[in-house]
Enzyme design. Structure first.
Site, PDB file in Angstrom:
ATOM      1  N   HIS A  68     -39.061   1.757  17.884  1.00 22.16           N
ATOM      2  CA  HIS A  68     -37.976   1.637  16.909  1.00 22.16           C
ATOM      3  C   HIS A  68     -38.555   1.347  15.532  1.00 22.16           C
ATOM      4  O   HIS A  68     -38.223   2.024  14.556  1.00 22.16           O
ATOM      5  CB  HIS A  68     -37.010   0.528  17.328  1.00 22.16           C
ATOM      6  CG  HIS A  68     -36.044   0.125  16.245  1.00 22.16           C
ATOM      7  ND1 HIS A  68     -35.035   0.956  15.819  1.00 22.16           N
ATOM      8  CD2 HIS A  68     -35.958  -0.999  15.490  1.00 22.16           C
ATOM      9  CE1 HIS A  68     -34.367   0.344  14.839  1.00 22.16           C
ATOM     10  NE2 HIS A  68     -34.907  -0.835  14.623  1.00 22.16           N
ATOM     11  N   ASP A  97     -41.126  23.029 -10.503  1.00 20.82           N
ATOM     12  CA  ASP A  97     -41.334  22.703  -9.090  1.00 20.82           C
ATOM     13  C   ASP A  97     -42.262  21.508  -9.044  1.00 20.82           C
ATOM     14  O   ASP A  97     -42.606  20.927 -10.080  1.00 20.82           O
ATOM     15  CB  ASP A  97     -41.955  23.894  -8.335  1.00 20.82           C
ATOM     16  CG  ASP A  97     -41.592  23.880  -6.857  1.00 20.82           C
ATOM     17  OD1 ASP A  97     -42.037  22.946  -6.162  1.00 20.82           O
ATOM     18  OD2 ASP A  97     -40.856  24.774  -6.408  1.00 20.82           O
ATOM     19  N   TRP A 133     -44.500  -3.027  16.180  1.00 24.96           N
ATOM     20  CA  TRP A 133     -44.846  -2.033  15.156  1.00 24.96           C
ATOM     21  C   TRP A 133     -46.020  -2.494  14.296  1.00 24.96           C
ATOM     22  O   TRP A 133     -46.673  -1.700  13.635  1.00 24.96           O
ATOM     23  CB  TRP A 133     -43.641  -1.676  14.283  1.00 24.96           C
ATOM     24  CG  TRP A 133     -43.444  -2.569  13.090  1.00 24.96           C
ATOM     25  CD1 TRP A 133     -42.787  -3.758  13.065  1.00 24.96           C
ATOM     26  CD2 TRP A 133     -43.923  -2.352  11.761  1.00 24.96           C
ATOM     27  NE1 TRP A 133     -42.836  -4.299  11.815  1.00 24.96           N
ATOM     28  CE2 TRP A 133     -43.523  -3.451  10.983  1.00 24.96           C
ATOM     29  CE3 TRP A 133     -44.657  -1.336  11.147  1.00 24.96           C
ATOM     30  CZ2 TRP A 133     -43.832  -3.577   9.630  1.00 24.96           C
ATOM     31  CZ3 TRP A 133     -44.969  -1.468   9.791  1.00 24.96           C
ATOM     32  CH2 TRP A 133     -44.548  -2.578   9.051  1.00 24.96           C
ATOM     33  N   SER A 161     -50.565  12.793   5.458  1.00 24.62           N
ATOM     34  CA  SER A 161     -49.349  13.388   4.903  1.00 24.62           C
ATOM     35  C   SER A 161     -48.837  12.577   3.715  1.00 24.62           C
ATOM     36  O   SER A 161     -48.515  13.125   2.658  1.00 24.62           O
ATOM     37  CB  SER A 161     -48.284  13.475   5.999  1.00 24.62           C
ATOM     38  OG  SER A 161     -46.998  13.499   5.451  1.00 24.62           O
ATOM     39  N   SER A 162     -48.793  11.259   3.882  1.00 29.28           N
ATOM     40  CA  SER A 162     -48.280  10.399   2.800  1.00 29.28           C
ATOM     41  C   SER A 162     -49.172  10.476   1.574  1.00 29.28           C
ATOM     42  O   SER A 162     -48.685  10.487   0.445  1.00 29.28           O
ATOM     43  CB  SER A 162     -48.234   8.943   3.240  1.00 29.28           C
ATOM     44  OG  SER A 162     -47.210   8.757   4.141  1.00 29.28           O
ATOM     45  N   HIS A 245     -47.880  -5.202   3.320  1.00 28.99           N
ATOM     46  CA  HIS A 245     -46.981  -5.746   2.320  1.00 28.99           C
ATOM     47  C   HIS A 245     -46.640  -4.746   1.223  1.00 28.99           C
ATOM     48  O   HIS A 245     -45.477  -4.529   0.923  1.00 28.99           O
ATOM     49  CB  HIS A 245     -47.400  -7.097   1.762  1.00 28.99           C
ATOM     50  CG  HIS A 245     -46.191  -7.748   1.149  1.00 28.99           C
ATOM     51  ND1 HIS A 245     -45.178  -8.257   1.910  1.00 28.99           N
ATOM     52  CD2 HIS A 245     -45.783  -7.815  -0.124  1.00 28.99           C
ATOM     53  CE1 HIS A 245     -44.196  -8.635   1.126  1.00 28.99           C
ATOM     54  NE2 HIS A 245     -44.534  -8.383  -0.120  1.00 28.99           N
ATOM     55  N   GLU A 247     -46.529  -1.757   1.688  1.00 29.27           N
ATOM     56  CA  GLU A 247     -45.671  -0.809   2.408  1.00 29.27           C
ATOM     57  C   GLU A 247     -44.185  -1.169   2.283  1.00 29.27           C
ATOM     58  O   GLU A 247     -43.348  -0.285   2.115  1.00 29.27           O
ATOM     59  CB  GLU A 247     -46.090  -0.762   3.885  1.00 29.27           C
ATOM     60  CG  GLU A 247     -45.140  -0.044   4.822  1.00 29.27           C
ATOM     61  CD  GLU A 247     -45.047   1.451   4.603  1.00 29.27           C
ATOM     62  OE1 GLU A 247     -45.981   2.007   3.986  1.00 29.27           O
ATOM     63  OE2 GLU A 247     -44.056   2.060   5.038  1.00 29.27           O
ATOM     64  N   TYR A 249     -42.759  -2.551  -0.154  1.00 33.36           N
ATOM     65  CA  TYR A 249     -42.301  -2.148  -1.494  1.00 33.36           C
ATOM     66  C   TYR A 249     -42.282  -0.643  -1.638  1.00 33.36           C
ATOM     67  O   TYR A 249     -41.482  -0.099  -2.407  1.00 33.36           O
ATOM     68  CB  TYR A 249     -43.153  -2.810  -2.575  1.00 33.36           C
ATOM     69  CG  TYR A 249     -42.961  -4.307  -2.553  1.00 33.36           C
ATOM     70  CD1 TYR A 249     -41.733  -4.844  -2.915  1.00 33.36           C
ATOM     71  CD2 TYR A 249     -43.944  -5.148  -2.099  1.00 33.36           C
ATOM     72  CE1 TYR A 249     -41.516  -6.196  -2.841  1.00 33.36           C
ATOM     73  CE2 TYR A 249     -43.730  -6.512  -2.017  1.00 33.36           C
ATOM     74  CZ  TYR A 249     -42.513  -7.029  -2.387  1.00 33.36           C
ATOM     75  OH  TYR A 249     -42.295  -8.369  -2.294  1.00 33.36           O
ATOM     76  N   SER A 260     -30.551   2.334  -9.519  1.00 33.54           N
ATOM     77  CA  SER A 260     -30.583   2.303 -10.983  1.00 33.54           C
ATOM     78  C   SER A 260     -30.064   3.598 -11.590  1.00 33.54           C
ATOM     79  O   SER A 260     -29.778   3.644 -12.791  1.00 33.54           O
ATOM     80  CB  SER A 260     -32.011   2.058 -11.473  1.00 33.54           C
ATOM     81  OG  SER A 260     -32.530   0.895 -10.895  1.00 33.54           O
ATOM     82  N   HIS A 294     -48.756 -14.000   3.454  1.00 36.84           N
ATOM     83  CA  HIS A 294     -47.540 -14.770   3.754  1.00 36.84           C
ATOM     84  C   HIS A 294     -46.901 -14.309   5.060  1.00 36.84           C
ATOM     85  O   HIS A 294     -45.966 -14.937   5.541  1.00 36.84           O
ATOM     86  CB  HIS A 294     -46.536 -14.725   2.586  1.00 36.84           C
ATOM     87  CG  HIS A 294     -45.968 -13.382   2.307  1.00 36.84           C
ATOM     88  ND1 HIS A 294     -45.647 -12.956   1.048  1.00 36.84           N
ATOM     89  CD2 HIS A 294     -45.669 -12.359   3.113  1.00 36.84           C
ATOM     90  CE1 HIS A 294     -45.169 -11.734   1.111  1.00 36.84           C
ATOM     91  NE2 HIS A 294     -45.176 -11.351   2.351  1.00 36.84           N
ATOM     92  N   HIS A 295     -47.402 -13.202   5.613  1.00 34.63           N
ATOM     93  CA  HIS A 295     -46.939 -12.789   6.939  1.00 34.63           C
ATOM     94  C   HIS A 295     -47.677 -13.546   8.040  1.00 34.63           C
ATOM     95  O   HIS A 295     -47.417 -13.337   9.214  1.00 34.63           O
ATOM     96  CB  HIS A 295     -47.173 -11.288   7.137  1.00 34.63           C
ATOM     97  CG  HIS A 295     -46.372 -10.428   6.200  1.00 34.63           C
ATOM     98  ND1 HIS A 295     -45.128  -9.931   6.520  1.00 34.63           N
ATOM     99  CD2 HIS A 295     -46.627  -9.989   4.949  1.00 34.63           C
ATOM    100  CE1 HIS A 295     -44.659  -9.221   5.509  1.00 34.63           C
ATOM    101  NE2 HIS A 295     -45.538  -9.239   4.539  1.00 34.63           N
ATOM    102  N   THR A 320     -37.947  -9.359  -9.356  1.00 36.49           N
ATOM    103  CA  THR A 320     -36.811  -8.912  -8.556  1.00 36.49           C
ATOM    104  C   THR A 320     -35.516  -9.463  -9.140  1.00 36.49           C
ATOM    105  O   THR A 320     -34.504  -8.759  -9.214  1.00 36.49           O
ATOM    106  CB  THR A 320     -36.972  -9.357  -7.088  1.00 36.49           C
ATOM    107  OG1 THR A 320     -38.301  -9.061  -6.674  1.00 36.49           O
ATOM    108  CG2 THR A 320     -36.003  -8.644  -6.189  1.00 36.49           C
ATOM    109  N   LYS A 323     -34.379  -7.415 -11.984  1.00 39.10           N
ATOM    110  CA  LYS A 323     -33.701  -6.197 -11.560  1.00 39.10           C
ATOM    111  C   LYS A 323     -32.248  -6.474 -11.190  1.00 39.10           C
ATOM    112  O   LYS A 323     -31.339  -5.784 -11.649  1.00 39.10           O
ATOM    113  CB  LYS A 323     -34.421  -5.587 -10.359  1.00 39.10           C
ATOM    114  CG  LYS A 323     -35.710  -4.942 -10.757  1.00 39.10           C
ATOM    115  CD  LYS A 323     -36.329  -4.223  -9.599  1.00 39.10           C
ATOM    116  CE  LYS A 323     -37.306  -3.215 -10.093  1.00 39.10           C
ATOM    117  NZ  LYS A 323     -36.685  -2.081 -10.759  1.00 39.10           N
ATOM    118  N   ARG A 442     -38.373 -13.353  18.476  1.00 36.65           N
ATOM    119  CA  ARG A 442     -38.156 -11.906  18.430  1.00 36.65           C
ATOM    120  C   ARG A 442     -38.983 -11.228  19.518  1.00 36.65           C
ATOM    121  O   ARG A 442     -39.852 -11.846  20.115  1.00 36.65           O
ATOM    122  CB  ARG A 442     -38.534 -11.365  17.045  1.00 36.65           C
ATOM    123  CG  ARG A 442     -39.986 -11.513  16.725  1.00 36.65           C
ATOM    124  CD  ARG A 442     -40.293 -11.209  15.270  1.00 36.65           C
ATOM    125  NE  ARG A 442     -40.310  -9.782  14.969  1.00 36.65           N
ATOM    126  CZ  ARG A 442     -41.041  -9.228  13.990  1.00 36.65           C
ATOM    127  NH1 ARG A 442     -41.806  -9.989  13.223  1.00 36.65           N
ATOM    128  NH2 ARG A 442     -40.998  -7.948  13.767  1.00 36.65           N
TER     129      ARG A 442
END
Lengths: 518, 314
Positions: A68, A97, A133, A161-162, A245, A247, A249, A260, A294-295, A320, A323, A442
């Site tokens: 998932h 293009d 994951w 690819s990315s 991390h 990722e 963002y 926006s 921090h993870h 943030t 924003k 979890r």
């Protein structure tokens, strides 16, 4: 290149070099993955509907949580925003293009192969990836099934690819802007995407490094993540989160860009604080590189590390906050209307801010010891991933779909979808905060009786939320096939920007000669 | 910024889909190969597809350029593509250098029981003491680690056996017989020769260009030869292998990935050399060569980092 799309179906969709067609492919692929990842979520929530083992075995439950996460992050959300980038960036900056059209098609077509490899592991001996994951070592090395090798190479080509997709976006934005389209005139969606692309080019290779180390540890006797050889399993977490991390963002910045664009349109006011938005985005991107641990507050870091990562993380709240302030101030005294894209965008601002606040709670190292690996974390990141990224992606589709296909969606049905999604989302994830604070961990397939009520509520919400997505699919197909035809280039009264100057529906080729931007 | 009216957008092409097919087949094949009892067949089929596609793809790009349909603006897209590709490669190495730093500076003292409480207080932390007493007693954290924690505890029964000798700086007296120094000299020289070739091309001196570029390719091959010698020496005489704990792990992964990049760079330069022989490239239009040269300078810079961190300070 002056002619329209190829009449031959395969020619058009398999061999395309057109940014709009490739964007469409990305969007449909990501929606298919969204439904697949959603189906995995439904399995998880069905199993957790009641305590005790109901439907599936714990081993399969682990594969479901892992798949998932992987499918949603890499298969649904990221490609969805790349699809939007493909469609919109050339039209927003007045380019004919993408800069490198053939490589663009290559970046897309790697994805179906990557996900075919990843999903095929579910049917292999030993089952699919079952280590979460985040694939922490040694779960993903010493204790992983053999199929982890398919996962590793799948991630490798996804990363390729990315990287190609991001290089294309950077080259397009740096090289293909119409005369007069200076950097500080670019729409914010373009800005957020070019910064996202920079993040991707910087961290996807680090992810490739992480899975390469896993591959070596599993098959070739190295000891990166094995203390017996002088390595450390915690090294995996550092490398992973140095990718992971930024990722998050990567996922949320394009969503900021979409919102926006939409909020000014339906407020009939220009975006408040454009340049501060740009600087805030860049600051968030910069900070994302220096906060990763921090993870890992509970992993046993030295106190100096805990303190540094705690304070650095809290700093992110500043840009943030800028924003959120700007979005709210854009709406202040605006002539607001509440079409479906606007509803999703406002919900985004509210719910994303909520997810941001729980993020602040998690950033406090001492408090995180309590919250770590509980449902509180699950609730937190679903507020930013679902109500953040997915809501804004949905908003983007409703906002630009009339431009893409020249037909208007059914507003009533759009609003219906919004309200079901909004309510169901909160029913699903709000109770998970309570579960987490009460101590429910979890990634478990079973739980104590004291957690039963809120789990049942959460599951009911999840099924409703899943149903809302089918409504979305129906609404999109209905619009493309039978929606009310429209031809006004400016689909929305308050919309500004180059994409609204081309005819509706957007022709196959736009801006073959660059427009001049005042 | 776009200034002219026509940016070349190519026609539909079968190449991207075929490339994706090749990449997908390679990935699937590689995974089934490394699993016990697997074979390399599928991987090799993928590689063959990929090689054919890459040959064709570059032919098409070169053909487009010869026909003159590639505008300056499109060329700049290629330039940007190469810049950012090299940046992504750099980040790949950052990952491995960072890991080396982490295991060397932090993990060793943690396992060995010496990790200090703070910057100004070198009392070992409780966790480090617990590690050293209960898990890895007898392990002495030094770099290069010739005895693995596994060996310290399990002696002969250990899975990870440290090397007899590391690849570090042998001291000034034996410097001239130290292979990494010669590797460094070869690679830096090759960066110089490719630079000379570039200037020769810019001055329109094709003969000189081809000669110096050929020399660069030979130096690249020579570097790889020396590197192979070093690996054989490590495996056969020093007991330094992939299984010899974190030193062998980081040593082979860092130098190995660098070697892989040198191989790629050498192939790129070789193709540029062959194209040079056929009379491709002009004084002002030679990005195919220039990109390869940038890549070559990049692997050179990475080597200097490796030489200092892995060898001299190793």
């Amino acid at each position: 290149m002056a002619h329209g799309p190829s009449k031959n179906f395969f020619n058009r969709w398999l061999f395309s070099t057109n940014h709009k067609d490739i964007g469409t492919l990305y969007l449909w692929f990501s929606f298919a993955m969204f439904l697949l990842g959603g189906a995995f979520a439904m399995v998880i929530r069905a199993e957790l509907f009641q305590p005790g083992m109901q439907l599936i075995k714990p081993e399969f439950f682990n594969q479901m949580t892992t798949m998932h996460g992987l499918v949603m992050v890499f298969g649904a959300i990221m490609p969805a925003f790349v699809g939007l980038a493909n469609w919109m960036i050339p039209m927003m900056i007045g380019a004919p293009d993408m800069a490198l059209p053939r490589m663009n098609n290559l970046s897309f077509w790697i994805l179906p192969f990557a996900f075919a490899i990843l999903v095929s592991t579910l049917f292999m001996e030993g089952g699919g990836p079952n280590f979460g994951w985040t694939f922490y070592a040694p779960l993903s090395t010493t204790y992983a099934p053999d199929t982890v090798n398919y996962f590793i190479f799948g991630v490798h080509i996804m990363g390729a690819s990315s990287i190609m997709g991001s290089i294309n976006i950077i080259a397009t934005v740096m090289n293909m802007r119409a005369p007069g389209m200076t950097y500080m005139k670019m729409p914010l969606f373009v800005w957020t995407w070019v910064i996202t692309a920079f993040l991707l080019v910087a961290v996807m290779p680090v992810l490739a490094g992480a899975v390469t180390m896993m591959l070596m540890d599993i098959n070739f006797g190295t000891s990166f993540f094995d203390a017996a050889g002088g390595g450390d399993p915690v090294l995996f977490q550092h490398v992973f989160w140095f990718f992971g991390h930024p990722e998050v963002y990567i996922i949320i910045l394009p969503a900021f860009g979409v919102v926006s664009q939409i909020i000014p349109t339906f407020s009939r006011k220009p975006l408040f604080g454009y340049s501060s938005m740009v600087y805030a985005t860049a600051s968030i991107a910069f900070l994302s590189f220096i906060v990763w641990a921090h993870h890992m507050f509970t992993v046993g870091m030295p106190i100096a590390g805990e303190l540094y990562f705690m304070y650095a993380t809290m700093l992110i709240a500043v840009p943030t906050g800028v924003k959120v302030f700007n979005w709210v101030t854009t709406m202040y005294k605006g002539a607001l209307t509440f079409e479906t894209p606007m509803l999703f965008s406002i919900a985004f601002v509210i719910l994303f801010t909520f997810g941001g606040f729980t993020g602040m709670m998690l950033s406090i190292a001492a408090a995180d010891t309590q919250y770590h690996d509980t449902y509180f974390v699950v609730a937190h990141f679903h507020y930013v991933m679902v109500a953040g990224a997915v809501f804004s992606g949905t908003a983007a589709v409703y906002y630009w779909l009339p431009k893409w296909c020249g037909r208007m969606y059914d507003e009533t049905m759009g609003k219906l979808q919004f309200w079901i999604a909004f309510i169901a989302f909160n029913i699903t994830f709000m109770p998970q905060h309570f579960l987490g604070l009460a101590g429910m961990p979890r990634r478990y397939s079973d739980y104590g009786l004291q957690f039963a009520d809120w789990n049942m509520v959460s599951s009911i919400g999840a099924f409703m939320y899943g149903g809302a997505q089918l409504l979305f699919l129906y609404n999109v197909i209905r619009t493309i096939g039978w929606g009310k035809p429209i031809s006004d280039p400016k689909v929305w009264e308050g919309a500004e920007g180059l994409e609204w100057t081309v005819p509706t529906p957007a022709p196959f080729h736009t801006f073959s000669t660059p427009p001049v931007v005042k | 910024m776009s200034t002219e009216g026509s940016y070349y957008v190519p026609e539909q092409s079968k190449l991207p889909l075929l490339a994706a097919l090749g990449i997908g087949t390679m990935a699937f094949g590689a995974a089934s190969w490394v699993i016990e009892g697997g074979t390399s067949t599928v991987f090799l089929i993928g590689t063959a597809i990929m090689a054919a596609v890459m040959y064709k793809w570059w032919s098409v790009v070169i053909e487009e350029n010869t026909q003159g349909i590639v505008s300056d603006q499109l060329k700049y897209s290629y330039v940007l593509g190469m810049y950012w590709f090299i940046f992504s490669e750099l980040m790949f190495f950052v990952c491995f250098f960072g890991s080396l730093f982490y295991v060397r500076v932090l993990v060793g003292p943690w396992i060995g029981g010496e990790a200090a409480i703070g910057l100004f207080d070198d009392t070992p932390t409780d966790a480090a003491i617990a590690n050293a007493t209960h898990l890895w007693s007898g392990y002495d954290a030094t770099w290069p680690p010739l005895v693995t924690p596994d060996q310290a505890v399990n002696a002969g029964a250990a899975k990870f056996i440290g090397p007899q000798e590391a690849m570090s700086f042998p001291g000034w007296t034996q410097m001239l017989s130290w292979l990494p120094l010669w590797n460094t000299i070869v690679l830096i020289t090759s960066s110089g020769t490719v630079h000379v070739a570039h200037h020769a091309l810019k001055e329109g001196n094709r003969k000189k260009f081809v000669r110096w570029l050929g020399l660069t390719v030979l130096l690249g091959v020579f570097f790889l030869f020396l590197q192979a010698e070093e690996y054989i020496h490590a495996y056969q005489e020093l007991g330094l292998t992939l299984d010899s704990g974190i030193y062998g792990t980081t040593f082979f992964l860092l130098t190995g990935f660098h070697g892989a990049h040198v191989t790629l760079g050498t192939i790129m330069l070789l193709i540029a050399f062959l194209r040079g022989l056929k009379g491709h490239f002009s004084e002002s239009d030679h990005f195919g060569f220039e990109a390869a040269a940038w890549y070559w300078h990049f692997v050179d810079v990475i080597w200097i980092g490796l030489f200092i961190i892995v060898y001299v300070l190793g």
